[in-house]
Write a protein that holds these residues in place. Structure first.
Motif, short mmCIF file in Angstrom:
data_model
loop_
_atom_site.label_atom_id
_atom_site.label_comp_id
_atom_site.label_asym_id
_atom_site.label_seq_id
_atom_site.Cartn_x
_atom_site.Cartn_y
_atom_site.Cartn_z
N ILE A 52 44.25 35.65 43.67
CA ILE A 52 43.26 36.01 42.67
C ILE A 52 41.88 35.62 43.17
N LEU A 53 40.93 36.55 43.05
CA LEU A 53 39.55 36.28 43.47
C LEU A 53 38.90 35.35 42.46
N ILE A 54 38.46 34.19 42.94
CA ILE A 54 37.84 33.22 42.02
C ILE A 54 36.35 33.05 42.27
N ASP A 55 35.84 33.62 43.34
CA ASP A 55 34.39 33.56 43.58
C ASP A 55 34.04 34.51 44.71
N LEU A 56 32.83 35.02 44.71
CA LEU A 56 32.32 35.83 45.80
C LEU A 56 30.80 35.85 45.72
N ASN A 57 30.19 36.12 46.87
CA ASN A 57 28.73 36.15 46.90
C ASN A 57 28.24 37.57 46.66
N PRO A 58 26.92 37.77 46.48
CA PRO A 58 26.41 39.12 46.22
C PRO A 58 26.76 40.13 47.31
N ALA A 59 26.75 39.67 48.58
CA ALA A 59 27.11 40.59 49.67
C ALA A 59 28.55 41.05 49.54
N GLY A 60 29.43 40.13 49.10
CA GLY A 60 30.83 40.49 48.91
C GLY A 60 31.00 41.51 47.80
N GLU A 61 30.28 41.32 46.72
CA GLU A 61 30.39 42.27 45.61
C GLU A 61 29.87 43.65 46.02
N ARG A 62 28.76 43.67 46.75
CA ARG A 62 28.24 44.96 47.20
C ARG A 62 29.22 45.66 48.12
N MET A 63 29.84 44.90 49.02
CA MET A 63 30.77 45.50 49.96
C MET A 63 31.99 46.05 49.24
N MET A 64 32.56 45.26 48.33
CA MET A 64 33.76 45.70 47.62
C MET A 64 33.47 46.97 46.81
N ARG A 65 32.35 47.02 46.15
CA ARG A 65 32.03 48.19 45.31
C ARG A 65 31.69 49.40 46.17
N SER A 66 31.09 49.17 47.34
CA SER A 66 30.78 50.32 48.21
C SER A 66 32.06 50.90 48.81
N MET A 67 33.05 50.04 49.07
CA MET A 67 34.31 50.52 49.62
C MET A 67 35.13 51.27 48.58
N ARG A 68 35.06 50.80 47.34
CA ARG A 68 35.83 51.44 46.27
C ARG A 68 34.89 51.70 45.11
#
Length: 561
Positions: free
Chosen positions: A254-270
């Motif tokens: 389960i994802l419990i934390d991520l930085n802004p770059a991680g969120e941008r990458m995940m949303r750009s991929m999906r």
């Protein structure tokens, strides 16, 4: 306790606080928190020194000057504590000008009120000489009580920042925050006890003594505990600002934390992802295909690089996180988009492949040109330039290879062929004879055209008898060939001179001269024969007789043969 003893104690507290302030100030270039600590301890030193003067001198002037000095010192301590807490929790934080002015207004108002006779009693009144028991009689006014409440609120806010920081950081930074919290709480508790004991107008303000203990703790922390040696860095200054995607996943995935770059990458991929990503499974966020690709990718140097989508390459590094007992807490996953680097690498590889092909073509052309440079353009045999190099190399290695034989081959009556049938027919005969010679050489032998109708064969490793036998085979093969020239079936013959190293010479010129002598003898004794040179020139030669029928055929082609 007598006033003199209190004076000594407060003087010691002032000295310790001053030393701590100096030590912190010297470290101000290393960490911003050092400046705030120096200001705080300077306020403590001033406060303690004021108490020491009041108890030591016991004059009217010191009693009148005490309230404003005390309030100014308390203002420094409170403001310094607040700034220290904010700076420790966020080293990039600096008090804005407005914030600094607001924190300075209240102490300045109290200092002015404590100085002016008309408002002095509203701050602190009834300050009389110490009584027999050594306690001063003090009446705390409403402004002082309001000031105390304001100070407690500001200090409580500072402690809130420290507590939050303590819960968030780990390691040496956690220890630093714990030291600051402990020493600050010690002086605060002492201040609460001291103020509570003075509400009835009696008692001694022992707050500086508690700050003495705070100064001792801070001194120990600076020298022994490494306080201010390392600069604490807030999470948002590191994790949130790095360009790589940082994801924290618990043992259940389960994802419990991520930085802004991680969120941008995940949303750009999906692009279909919506809502908060924290609290959802990594498989749901990244997608089963991406996880399957990475699961099948070999780990190299602690990371995996894989194409998770057409043209999308990710470099993933992950590390396990465990508690002090070794129990797994989860994983930290660092993801970097290396699509551009992979595309550049693929482009470089394509360029390298094309370059390799071009180099191969160039090398092939160069080899062809080099070969053409040492080939006779008509017959395809090597030319004189190559013959000189090859013969010199074979002679240099001759002591290891044994004997070396050299054949000089000349086409009989070739001028008559040119005169009767033309130069084109002569070229046909030359090419045919060259083909016979090329078919007679072994690997390591050399067949070359000297010029005109004369050829040379270099045969390393063959002695005189073997060379003569080889020459005879060549002579018979040439004589057996027929050439269709201008409607006629024409047969030509060759004369061959044989020389052997070392018997007939050790150098190229000597061998060629010996073979030429033998060829001259073959020509002079009837042509279409093989003659081996003697080590010393003599009229006697080793010759192979020519059948009469062969001589008649040559006579038919060239009269007088």
């Amino acid at each position: 306790m007598t006033p003199d003893r209190w004076a000594v104690i407060f003087a010691c507290a002032a000295l310790v606080a001053a030393c701590t302030a100096v030590l912190a100030w010297r470290r101000r270039e290393r960490t911003p928190a050092a400046t705030a600590l120096a200001v705080t301890m300077a306020g403590v030193a001033t406060w303690s020194a004021a108490d020491a003067l009041v108890y030591g001198l016991r004059t009217e002037l010191t009693r009148l000057a005490y309230p404003p000095v005390l309030l100014a010192s308390v203002g420094l301590v409170v403001a310094g504590t607040y700034v220290l807490a904010r700076t420790v929790t966020d080293p990039s934080w600096r008090p804005a000008r407005r914030t600094a002015l607001l924190m300075a207004v209240e102490p300045l108002v109290l200092v002015v009120a404590g100085t002016l006779p008309a408002t002095r009693d509203l701050v602190m009144g009834g300050l009389a000489a110490a009584g027999p028991g050594g306690d001063a009689v003090v009446v705390l006014g409403p402004l002082f009580l309001a000031h105390t409440l304001y100070s407690y609120v500001l200090v409580a806010v500072a402690y809130t920042y420290l507590v939050r920081c303590f819960r968030r950081v780990t390691g040496v930074l956690r220890r630093q925050v714990a030291i600051l919290l402990g020493s600050a709480l010690l002086s605060t508790v002492g201040n609460v006890v001291a103020v509570g004991g003075q509400l009835d107008g009696t008692g001694t303000d022992v707050t500086p003594l508690f700050f003495l203990l705070t100064g001792l703790v801070d001194c120990w922390a600076i020298f022994r505990g490494g306080l201010l040696r390392l600069v604490p860095v807030a999470r948002d200054q590191v994790v949130d600002t790095v360009p790589d995607a940082v994801l924290v996943v618990d043992p259940a995935g389960i994802l419990i934390d991520l930085n802004p770059a991680g969120e941008r990458m995940m949303r750009s991929m999906r692009a279909t992802l919506s809502g908060d990503l924290v609290g959802r499974s990594l498989q749901e966020i990244a997608g089963p295909n991406a996880l399957a690709v990475f699961g099948a990718t070999e780990r190299r140097d602690g990371h995996r690089v894989a194409e998770v989508a057409p043209g999308v390459w990710l470099d993933v590094r992950d590390s396990e996180v465990a508690d002090p007992r070794g129990r797994p807490l989860g994983r930290i996953v660092v993801v970097r988009d290396v699509s551009e680097q992979q595309e550049r690498q693929a482009a470089v590889e394509r360029l390298n492949a094309r370059l390799a092909e071009q180099v191969e073509v160039i090398e092939r052309l160069r080899a062809e040109l080099a070969e053409e440079a040492v080939r006779d353009p008509l017959t395809g045999l090597h030319n004189r330039r190559h013959l000189d190099r090859a013969l010199a190399a074979d002679l240099a290695s001759r002591p290891r290879a044994g004997e070396l034989s050299l054949l000089v081959v000349d086409i009989d009556h070739f001028k008559s062929v040119n005169d009767r049938y033309g130069h084109a027919a002569g070229d046909t005969v030359l090419t045919a004879v060259a083909g016979t010679l090329a078919g007679a050489v072994r690997a390591g032998d050399t067949a070359a055209r000297l010029g005109g109708e004369e050829f040379v064969l270099v045969l390393p490793g063959l002695g005189r008898e073997q060379a003569v036998e080889r020459a005879e085979q060549i002579r018979r093969a040439v004589a057996a060939s027929r050439h269709a020239l201008d409607g006629d079936d024409v047969r030509v013959t060759v004369s061959i001179g044989v020389a052997v190293c070392p018997a007939d010479g050790h150098v190229s010129a000597a061998l060629l001269e010996a073979a030429d002598r033998a060829l001259y003898t073959a020509k002079a004794t009837g042509r279409d024969r093989v003659v081996a040179a003697d080590a010393v020139p003599s009229p006697q030669v080793l010759a192979v007789p020519v059948p009469a029928a062969a001589r008649d055929d040559v006579a038919e082609l060239v009269p007088g043969a």
